[in-house]
Structures are given as C-alpha cells and as structure tokens.
Design a protein around this motif. Structure first.
Motif, PDB file in Angstrom:
ATOM      1  N   TYR A  31       0.858  -1.179   0.000  1.00 50.66           N
ATOM      2  CA  TYR A  31       0.000   0.000   0.000  1.00 50.66           C
ATOM      3  C   TYR A  31       0.885   1.217   0.000  1.00 50.66           C
ATOM      4  CZ  TYR A  31      -3.950  -2.986   1.235  1.00 50.66           C
ATOM      5  OH  TYR A  31      -4.912  -3.921   1.230  1.00 50.66           O
TER       6      TYR A  31
ATOM      7  N   ASN B 140      -8.855 -11.071   0.656  1.00 51.25           N
ATOM      8  CA  ASN B 140      -9.437 -10.229  -0.397  1.00 51.25           C
ATOM      9  C   ASN B 140      -8.863 -10.570  -1.761  1.00 51.25           C
ATOM     10  OD1 ASN B 140     -11.075  -8.852   1.362  1.00 51.25           O
ATOM     11  ND2 ASN B 140      -9.715  -7.099   1.605  1.00 51.25           N
TER      12      ASN B 140
ATOM     13  N   GLY C  75     -10.742 -12.338  -5.205  1.00 54.49           N
ATOM     14  CA  GLY C  75     -10.898 -11.477  -6.374  1.00 54.49           C
ATOM     15  C   GLY C  75     -11.452 -10.106  -6.032  1.00 54.49           C
ATOM     16  N   LEU C  76     -11.309  -9.710  -4.768  1.00 54.08           N
ATOM     17  CA  LEU C  76     -11.779  -8.379  -4.373  1.00 54.08           C
ATOM     18  C   LEU C  76     -10.673  -7.355  -4.536  1.00 54.08           C
ATOM     19  CD1 LEU C  76     -13.738  -9.037  -1.052  1.00 54.08           C
ATOM     20  CD2 LEU C  76     -14.636  -8.694  -3.354  1.00 54.08           C
ATOM     21  N   ASP C  77      -9.449  -7.830  -4.600  1.00 54.73           N
ATOM     22  CA  ASP C  77      -8.320  -6.916  -4.658  1.00 54.73           C
ATOM     23  C   ASP C  77      -7.261  -7.580  -5.527  1.00 54.73           C
ATOM     24  OD1 ASP C  77      -6.969  -4.635  -4.121  1.00 54.73           O
ATOM     25  OD2 ASP C  77      -6.940  -4.890  -1.933  1.00 54.73           O
ATOM     26  N   THR C  78      -6.326  -6.794  -6.006  1.00 57.36           N
ATOM     27  CA  THR C  78      -5.282  -7.371  -6.847  1.00 57.36           C
ATOM     28  C   THR C  78      -3.941  -7.203  -6.140  1.00 57.36           C
ATOM     29  OG1 THR C  78      -5.248  -5.261  -7.973  1.00 57.36           O
ATOM     30  CG2 THR C  78      -6.417  -7.046  -9.055  1.00 57.36           C
TER      31      THR C  78
ATOM     32  N   ASP D  23     -11.716  -7.242 -14.962  1.00 55.60           N
ATOM     33  CA  ASP D  23     -12.799  -6.972 -14.025  1.00 55.60           C
ATOM     34  C   ASP D  23     -14.016  -7.852 -14.273  1.00 55.60           C
ATOM     35  OD1 ASP D  23     -13.635  -4.872 -11.927  1.00 55.60           O
ATOM     36  OD2 ASP D  23     -15.346  -5.015 -13.318  1.00 55.60           O
TER      37      ASP D  23
ATOM     38  N   THR E  77     -15.609 -10.577 -11.743  1.00 53.27           N
ATOM     39  CA  THR E  77     -17.007 -10.459 -11.335  1.00 53.27           C
ATOM     40  C   THR E  77     -17.709 -11.814 -11.465  1.00 53.27           C
ATOM     41  OG1 THR E  77     -17.085  -8.154 -11.986  1.00 53.27           O
ATOM     42  CG2 THR E  77     -19.191  -9.282 -11.809  1.00 53.27           C
TER      43      THR E  77
ATOM     44  N   ARG F   7     -16.533 -14.263  -8.802  1.00 53.12           N
ATOM     45  CA  ARG F   7     -17.140 -14.041  -7.488  1.00 53.12           C
ATOM     46  C   ARG F   7     -18.591 -14.475  -7.478  1.00 53.12           C
ATOM     47  NH1 ARG F   7     -14.444  -8.907  -7.970  1.00 53.12           N
ATOM     48  NH2 ARG F   7     -16.450  -7.997  -8.533  1.00 53.12           N
TER      49      ARG F   7
END
Ligand SMILES: Nc1ncnc2c1ncn2[C@@H]1O[C@H](COP(=O)(O)OP(=O)(O)OP(=O)(O)O)[C@@H](O)[C@H]1O
Ligand SMILES: [Mg+2]
Lengths: 240, 793
Positions: free
Chosen positions: A20, A58, A62-65, A83, A87, A90
C-alpha cells in the motif's frame, strides 16, 4: 497423511506481494506468500492484527489485486483476469463474510440475503440461510435494527446462501458470544462438509483452530506456519 | 419466499423514499428547466397554430395595395393579372374619433365592408352584436380592442371627424380581423386600445363620405397556388401607378402580420434561449448533484460488485433510480409549464394578439425533448459516477475514500490558524481538500443565482429603453401628423397655439432602402438637425446632429439588416410621387433600442423630393398642465390627422408589456427559486451524508449539535458567500447571451443590470441557504450516533 493432498488444488498462490502506498510511506501488507488451498478443506488463518490476513483473503476472493505474484483458481489466473472475469468468478464461486459485515442499509435481513441468491444458480432460500445462523425470527429487520452480532450473522447467511464453492470468512465470529459463535461455526461446518466447500476462516481465536483441517499462521506479511490439524474437533465441541 | 420485486428494486424504492427530500429538490431543478421549455414552446406553438388557422379561416389577403383613387373598372385589370385568385377593392380612411368622456386624441382607421354579402377577404370574426346593415349610413363595427378600451357595446354612439365634419356613428358590433390582429396607430410604437381603433363601415356610406363612390383606394388579393408574389406586385404597381399607388406589398410586409411575425420570432427566440439557459443550467446542476449522490453509494457499489453483480447491472440500478427522479421532475415541469403556457398565451391574447380563439397546443415532441435532455444530463452524471466507483476493486471500494494527502491549508501556511477555532480549521480543510467539489458547488449555486438575474432582468432593461427613447431621443410631448404634406408655414400656426412651447417640423416618406442584396422598407424621416425635441443619439447616448446630404441609420438597421457602414452608398427608392431611386451616403449611426429608423436632414429630404419647405408632421413641446387645451385646439384642425402623446405612449407601453413582464418575472422567479433551492439543499444534504459519520463521531465525543452544525453549515455558508459574486458574473454572462439572441428589428435589449437584479441574485442564494440550513439542522438532530458505534471507522 495429509487429507488435503488427496483433493483437487483450488487456490495456488505464488509470491503474493501487496504494497500500500500512501504518498512517501509504503506499507508492505504481504511480502511474498506461497499458499495452496484444496477442495473441501477447512482452513483457519491466524495471525496478529495487521499481519495481512484480510489482505490475503481479499486477493483470493478477487476483491483486490496483488502488487506482485500470481493466484490461480483451478486453472484460471486471477491476477491476469479482467474486471469482468473477476465479477463472474465471485458471482459463481465465492461466498464472502466481510470483517465489517457490509450489509446494505436499506434492505432487510431477508433482502440482503436475496440480493445474492437472486444472481446465483442453485441457492438456498434466504429464510433457510438465516435460520441456519439462528435469525429465522428477524427476517424483516433492517441492519440498523440489529445488534452487531446479528448483523454479522446476516452477513454469514448471505455468504452461505448461494452454496458457494469457496467460502471466505473474515472473523465471522468476532462479535459473537461463544454459544452463538458455535451456531455460526456449525453452519459453516455444514456447508463445508455437505458441499465440500473450500472454507477459509480468519480468526483471532486460537480455540477455533481446533475445528480446522489445516491452520495457516501469518506474521508481518509472511506465512510462518502451515500445519495439518491432527485432531479435528466438530464445531459443537468448541467453546471460548 | 414471497418477494415480488427484485431486492435491488426494493432498495431503489426505499432509497427514493429515504431521500425523498433530496429527490424532490432534484426534481425541482428539473422542473424549473422543463417548465420554462414547455411554457415557451407550447405558447409559441399555440400562437403560431392559432394564427395560421385564423388567417386561413378568415382569408387574410396575400397582397395589399394602397392608392389615391381608382375607378372600380380598374379592378378588372387587377383581377386579370395572372396568379390572382380573389381580389377585393375597398375604401379606407384615417379618421379622428371622439368618444364621450375621453378627451385625449383618438385616431382610427375606417375600412369599408361590402354592402351585399360577406367580405371575400379579411373577413371579420364577430365577437358581439351584428354586421352593418346593407346601405346603412351610420353603422359601424369596431375592433374589439377599441371596444374594450372604451367599454363600447352595440348600441353605443361615437363620432368621427370625416373630411372636417363631425359624423355620429352607431356601434352595432364588435369584431376581430385577421388584418388587425396587432393594432398600432401609424407612427406609434405600441398598441394603445384607447387611442387607436379600427372601424368597419358599409362601402356605400364610406364611399359617399370620402368621395369614393364607384371608386376605391385600397385593394387586397389572394393568390393562386404557386403564383409568383413579386410578379403580381410588379403588375399591380404598373396598373396602379396612374392612380397614385404607393406600392403593393406582400403579406409579410403587412403591418399587423409583420409585427405579429416579429413578436412570434421574439417568442421563438425566447422559447429557444430561455429554456436553453434554464434547462442547460438545470442539466448541469442535475449532473453535478446526481454524480455526487451516486458517489456516496460507493460502498454499496463495491458490495454489489463483491457479490458478482456486473457493472451494467449496477449501473442499470442507479440509472433506474435517477430516471424515477427525472420522470417526476419532467412530469411536474410539464404540468407547471403547461399551466404557465396557458397563462402566457392569455397574456399575449389580452395585450397584443387579438385572435378570436386560442388553440392551446402542447406537442408531445416538446415533452420528449425535455425528457431527453433531462435524462441525458442525469444518466450521464450517474454513469460517470457509477463507473468511477466501480473502477475500484471491491476491497478498495468498501473502505471509505482515502483522504488526499494531509497538508497544511493556505490558512495554516499563512499562519492564520491561531485565529481560527478547531471547527473553523475543519471548515477550511474541507473546502481546500476537495477543491473540485467545492468549485462545482460554488458554480452550481452561482448558476441558480444567475438564472434569477436573467429572469428579473427585463424590467430594468425596459425602464432603461423607455428612458433613452422618451427622455433622450424622442423628447417631444406630442407628435402630430398632417393629413397630407403641408407647407412648413403651418408650423408657425402651431407654435402660436396657447400652451405650445416649441415646435419642430418633420418630413417623412415611405421608402425602400437597399444595399447590395439587403433591403428594408421603412419611413425615411427628415428631421431638423438643430432640433432639441427629436434627436439622434450616438453610442454614448449623446445627441448628434444629422449631417446634410445623407442618411443616419439605427445601428441595428445598418449593421445587421442592411450591412452597411458609414461611407457606403445606400440605394433609396422613394415610394411617393414619381418613385425615384437615388443613391445616398450613410453618414452616421445612431443608437436606438426601440424600432429602427432612417434619418436625414429635413432640408436634404425636401431637396431630394424636389419640394420646398414641406412637412408631414410636427413634434411639439407643451407647457405642463395645458395638454388637454392643446389637444382640443389641434383636434379642431382638419389638416391634423393623428397625434401621439409621449406620456400616454409610455403609459400604454407599460400597460401592454407590464402585465407580460410581471407574469414573466413571477414565473422566472418561481422557477429560478426552485432551481436555486434544489441545488443549495442538495449540496447541504450531500455534505451531510458525506460527513455524517464524522459529525456523529464528534457528537459521540461530546460536541454539541450547534458545534457540528457550525462545521457543516459553516462550510455551506462559505461556499454560498463565494457563490454570490460568482453568481453575479454568471448572471451578466447569461444576460449577455440573451441580449445577443433577442436582437431584432422591434427592439434591442441593453445590457443593463440594476441593483435590484443583483439583489435578487444574491437573495435566492441567501434564502435557499437559510432554508436548507434550517432543514439540515433538523436532520442533525436525528444523527444516528449509535450506528457509528456499531460499525467500523
Ligand atoms: N488501504 C490500505 N492502505 C494502507 N495500508 C493498509 C490498507 N489496508 C491495509 N493496510 C495495512 O496493511 C496491513 C495488513 O492489513 P490487513 O487488513 O490485511 O491486516 P489483518 O491481518 O487483517 O489485521 P486485523 O486482524 O487487524 O484485521 C496493515 O498494516 C494495514 O495497516
Ligand atoms: Mg482484518
């Protein structure tokens, strides 16, 4: 003998790194994670606060890369997926329980579950899922009318209702007393057992680790331990 | 499971209900824009349709000609002109009228109607009473405006001065004519129901009174389909040249129709420009408001994404949401606009256009257009916001937006922070950290304020135009015209009248001005260059003397209509006498807001016409208080035909447009107010939603409601205050657009904004802000403190 080894490999993570960036400051949440997760496994993820558990979950869901590294779901490379594909991934395969529940405030408990079942292929009925977590009586309450623990249970009902292939739960019992916690864990256990759902469960409660097939321990962004649980206990035998 | 609606649709309905205040406020913005469009376009469509139907049903002629006198036999030659369909001859005469109990001068137009049968052309629509009895000698039908001005009813008696003799007339009917939808006395600028009237009388009686038995001095005709108008006119001119014809002209140059067309053109401009401004601004505001509202749904968008909802499905959900708001707004705007449109049409019918009926028309196309524009603005705002939110990974989206890098605000860098309390510092940080948002809010509020200024701009502009016209340019108290060109000596007589202070003569002649391929039919006015009553003004509104030997043109006539510049040679066809065409230099430009004119020195014009000191009328300055006396004196003079008193002209002008402007101001104020409130209230509510959690946390920490209100509303107040001067600039810009768009032959609006306009612009902001503040204050009382504790952050 490791039971997991006999089963199909569901997730394969290699060299997962997540950094981050906040201006000048960098936070390394994951520092090269290698991890294999198999079908039907119930994995408990342990680790101190800030060790990167949520971040890892996450990315698996597949919520974050990740910043670097690869994750494969079966033979799909999630890190390379767009994306649209994430989707669909998920929608079709993953059930989530978020650390902060993330219910939709303008929908009732039942409707919050229905939002997910509406777009799944073979879901439970929302009422059934809510009954499994002991909320059969609170179907028509809005999140704001529920206690923190009840909201958490709605979130769990929402995750299991679609009968997913993968269930990713971030501290699903964090806000619950031991008795209610066991009810919830039983529900997860049932899904895991009956459907062979790969279940990953983050917790700070080392006692829960006893129900796992495998315990993975994270520290400072590294996997520091991954051990099969020799004596797996059923959820109802747990207490804290 | 008994869920009839998709849970997302349920969410939609609940969200709509939950945000009903904001939904209504946004709908109000849409309503404001749509109502303006519907009002203006439906009025325009209605009046145009009505005019066309009235013209067709009552057979308005297509070619008109006026001449001195021709025997009825000449009509046969006119009828034989190829392309002529129906043709009717008649007698017409300008008269002075007397109505019991009214002392001001009244001029009128007497027109003959056939004694047998109906008119072939320009037929009358009888509103009350009956037509004149065949061969009656004293019966007249009067125009309904004149009847209204004097409350005349069938059976009433009036008098006319015919050939110097007073003749008593009996009113038998009240009528409307397609030829006089718009009635203005020659030489005057505005309709005056009391001082000008059109009367219809039997052909025999009128012919006898004017020595026109077996003869005519006016002819009108309709044409066969496909006939060439100009060819017919040329043939008419050829035939009528021997009978003192002053040039036939097509319907488009017919006085009433020309004004009607100009007015409709103005209305069309209004129907384009005003809605474009209102709807444009509303659409912009809608876009901004909606995208901020959707941005607030960031977390929910992330959740839906996390569950596997595709972008399209999420976008569709929010598009549905805003479309509900749009439909509410468009429906309300259409209803309100239709209501205003009827009102506006009625005002037009009362003040300017006399149609026997009104076909009120609201085209579906207009509503569809309103819907399309609003939907486009709202949906694009939604999609941009949804996709911006959906672009984030769900994990990111579920976290609250990371604030941009913390750094010192300008205030802190200037070392001013020690003068500010912590809450004031928070306000400063909020505004500075999200400069785009703050700028859009300011711009949005400023636009609403600008709209208010546009809506209220007309009154000040009209006052200014009247002031320039009547107190700087045409300063005479009275303008009179003689029955025919008269020796300048007549002016001495006028000057000698008791009560008359000063007299200036003028000579006017109908002419066609041409330059390259542009032409304009107008009166060429010869005025006294040293005159102190009727003057030309330069750009700075200072009087200029008209130079000898050329013409001075109104700026609009020169630059827009004829496209000539000083120094160019203008070709002038004189429509009198031998109808000569001469070349005259353009010597100057005069600033004039009302109408267009061409001026010369009177002597130059006399020379051009190869005549001596001849005048066709005079401007008079009258001693205050002695006007009635002077009127009475002039009234008795047979050579004096018409009189226009400036004071009454101004009064009738205000009477005509007063109602219109009042109506318009009211509508614009209501709509701009609705838009202003919608924007400000939404800004406040969105700020509340965005900062709600933070504010609730502060409450939990022990801040009072007043203190958190200060943080939230203080920010709004700062933005609103900045928006006031910005709004004034926006207002000036919008009025500038209006001024350019409304430029026409009838008038040019000056770019004048009064203190009152600025005040109105500021007021809409202040009132909306106070009202919104009050509503938000109530909301702050209901902040969910517990909710903050239950979840994260
Ligand atoms: N959006 C973010 N921006 C910056 N740093 C972040 C962000 N999200 C997480 N982190 C940091 O990454 C590290 C790992 O965070 P993560 O949420 O994965 O921890 P965790 O193991 O789930 O902790 P907890 O048990 O407290 O939930 C932490 O140091 C955290 O501060
Ligand atoms: Mg965590």
């Amino acid at each position: 003998m490791d039971i997991a080894e006999q089963h199909e490999l569901v997730f394969r993570a290699r060299g997962l790194t997540k950094i981050y960036r906040m201006g000048e400051v960098e936070v390394k949440a994951l520092r090269g994670i290698d991890l294999d997760l198999h079908a039907g496994e119930l994995v408990v993820l342990l680790g101190p606060s800030g060790s990167g558990k949520s971040t890892l979950l996450n990315i698996l869901g597949g919520l974050d890369t990740p910043t670097a590294g690869d994750v494969y779901y079966l033979d799909h490379n999630l890190t390379a997926a767009g994306d649209r594909d994430l989707t669909l991934f998920r929608r079709d395969h993953v059930g989530f329980v978020f650390q902060f529940y993330n219910l939709i405030p303008s929908l009732t408990a039942r409707e919050n579950v229905a939002v997910v079942t509406e777009i799944s292929t073979a879901p439970m009925r929302p009422e059934e899922a809510l009954a499994l977590v002991g909320l059969g009586e609170r179907l028509d309450h809005f999140p704001a009318q529920l206690s923190g623990g009840e909201q958490q249970r709605v979130a769990i009902a929402r995750a299991i209702a679609k009968n997913p292939a993968v269930l990713l739960c971030d501290e699903p019992t964090g806000a619950l007393d031991s008795q209610t916690g066991v009810v919830v864990l039983e529900a997860l256990e049932k899904v895991n057992r009956d459907l062979g759902t790969l279940t990953v469960l983050i917790t700070h409660n080392a006692g829960i680790a006893a129900m796992a097939d495998r315990v993975v321990r994270l520290s400072d962004g590294h996997v520091v331990e991954s051990r099969a649980n020799a004596t797996k206990l059923p959820a109802h035998a747990l207490s804290w | 499971m008994k869920l009839s609606l998709h849970p997302l649709d349920l969410k939609l309905l609940r969200d709509l209900w939950h945000m009903r205040g904001q939904v209504l406020a946004i709908a109000a913005v849409i309503m404001g824009g749509v109502a303006t469009l519907v009002m203006s376009l439906s009025t325009y469509d209605s009046l145009t349709t009505t005019r066309d139907r009235f013209y067709a049903e009552y057979r308005l002629a297509e070619v008109f000609a006026v001449l001195k006198r021709a025997p009825e036999s000449a009509a046969e030659r006119l009828r034989a002109v190829p392309g002529v369909d129906r043709l009717e001859t008649r007698v017409r005469a300008g008269v002075k009228l007397e109505v019991q109990g009214f002392s001001d001068p009244i001029t009128g137009m007497l027109l003959s109607v056939p004694d047998s049968g109906l008119s072939l052309l320009n037929e009358l629509h009888m509103k009350r009473g009956r037509r004149v009895e065949p061969y009656s000698s004293d019966e007249v039908v009067v125009s309904d405006t004149f009847a209204e001005g004097h409350r005349l009813e069938p059976g009433d008696r009036i008098a006319a001065i015919i050939n110097g003799k007073r003749k008593a007339l009996t009113v038998v009917g009240v009528a409307v004519s397609p030829e006089y939808v718009y009635q203005i006395a020659p030489g005057s600028m505005f309709p005056d129901f009391k001082r000008y009237g059109v009367l219809w009388m039997g052909r025999n009686a009128l012919g006898a009174a004017y020595d026109m038995e077996g003869a005519f001095n006016s002819v009108t005709a309709t044409l066969e389909r496909g006939a060439h108008v100009q060819e017919v006119i040329d043939r008419f001119d050829g035939i009528l040249a021997n009978y003192g014809g002053t040039g036939a002209y097509p319907r488009k140059d017919q006085f009433s129709n020309r004004f009607l067309s100009e007015e409709l053109k103005q209305l069309q401009t209004m129907a384009t420009v005003f809605p474009a401004i209102f709807l444009g601004v509303a659409a912009f505001l809608l876009n901004v408001v909606i995208s901020r509202l959707i941005a607030l749904q960031r977390e929910q968008i992330a959740i839906l994404k996390a569950f596997g909802y595709a972008h399209q499905a999420i976008a569709a959900h929010f598009v549905k949401f805003v479309m509900v708001v749009v439909v509410i707004g468009v429906a309300a705007g259409t209803a309100l606009g239709a209501w205003f449109g009827r009102g506006l049409s009625d005002v037009y019918m009362e003040t300017t256009f006399r149609f026997p009926y009104l076909d009120y028309l609201l085209n579906a196309g207009v509503v569809l257009m309103a819907l399309a524009v609003s939907a486009l603005a709202a949906v694009s705002g939604t999609l941009v916001a949804v996709f911006r939110a959906a672009r984030l990974t769900p994990a990111e989206g579920m976290r609250p937006e990371t604030p941009t890098l913390y750094r010192a605000t300008i205030i802190e860098r200037l070392g001013l922070q020690r003068w500010l309390t912590a809450p004031s510092r928070m306000i400063a940080r909020h505004i500075e950290r999200r400069p785009v948002k703050s700028l859009l809010t300011i711009l949005g509020i400023a636009c609403a304020s600008g709209l208010m200024m546009v809506g209220n701009y007309q009154k000040g502009a009209i006052d200014f135009m009247v002031d320039v016209q009547f107190r700087h340019a045409a300063r005479e108290d009275l303008a009179l015209t003689f029955i025919e060109p008269t020796s300048g000596k007549a002016l001495h007589e006028l000057a000698a009248l008791p009560g008359v202070v000063h007299v200036e003569g003028f000579r006017d002649v109908p002419a066609i001005l041409r330059f390259q391929n542009h032409s304009h039919r107008a009166a060429l006015y010869g005025i006294q260059p040293d005159g102190s009553l009727h003057r030309s003004l330069d750009r700075t509104l200072q009087p200029i003397a008209v130079p000898a030997g050329g013409v001075v043109l109104t700026d609009h006539l020169a630059s827009k209509m004829l496209q000539v510049r000083p120094g160019d040679m203008l070709s002038v066809e004189i429509l009198e006498g031998r109808r000569r065409t001469v070349e005259l230099p353009v010597l100057g430009i005069t600033q004039q807001y009302l109408g267009v004119s061409a001026y010369m020195q009177k002597e130059s014009l006399n020379e051009l016409l190869r005549e001596g000191n001849v005048v066709t009328g005079a401007y008079l300055a009258v001693e205050p208080g002695r006007e009635a006396e002077v009127y009475a004196d002039l009234h008795e003079r047979p050579r004096v035909l018409g009189m226009v008193a400036n004071a009454t002209a101004i009064r009738s002008f205000y009477a005509t447009i007063g109602e219109f402007v009042l109506f318009y101001n009211l509508v614009a104020t209501v709509l701009a107010g609705a838009i202003g409130f919608g924007v400000v209230y939404n800004s406040a509510r969105i700020a509340l939603s965005e900062g709600g959690r933070e504010l609730a946390s502060l409450r939990v920490l022990g801040f009072t409601r007043g203190e958190i209100a200060y943080i939230l509303l203080g920010e709004l107040a700062v933005l609103a205050l900045v928006a006031i001067p910005v709004g004034m600039l926006v207002g000036i810009g919008l009025v500038g657009i209006l001024v350019v768009a409304f430029e026409s032959e009838l008038y040019r609006l000056p770019l004048i904004l009064t203190a009152e306009n600025y005040a109105m612009g500021a007021t809409v902001i202040v009132v909306s802000a106070l009202l919104s503040g009050g509503l938000v204050w109530r909301q702050l009382g209901r902040l969910d403190l517990i909710g903050v504790l239950k979840t994260r952050e």
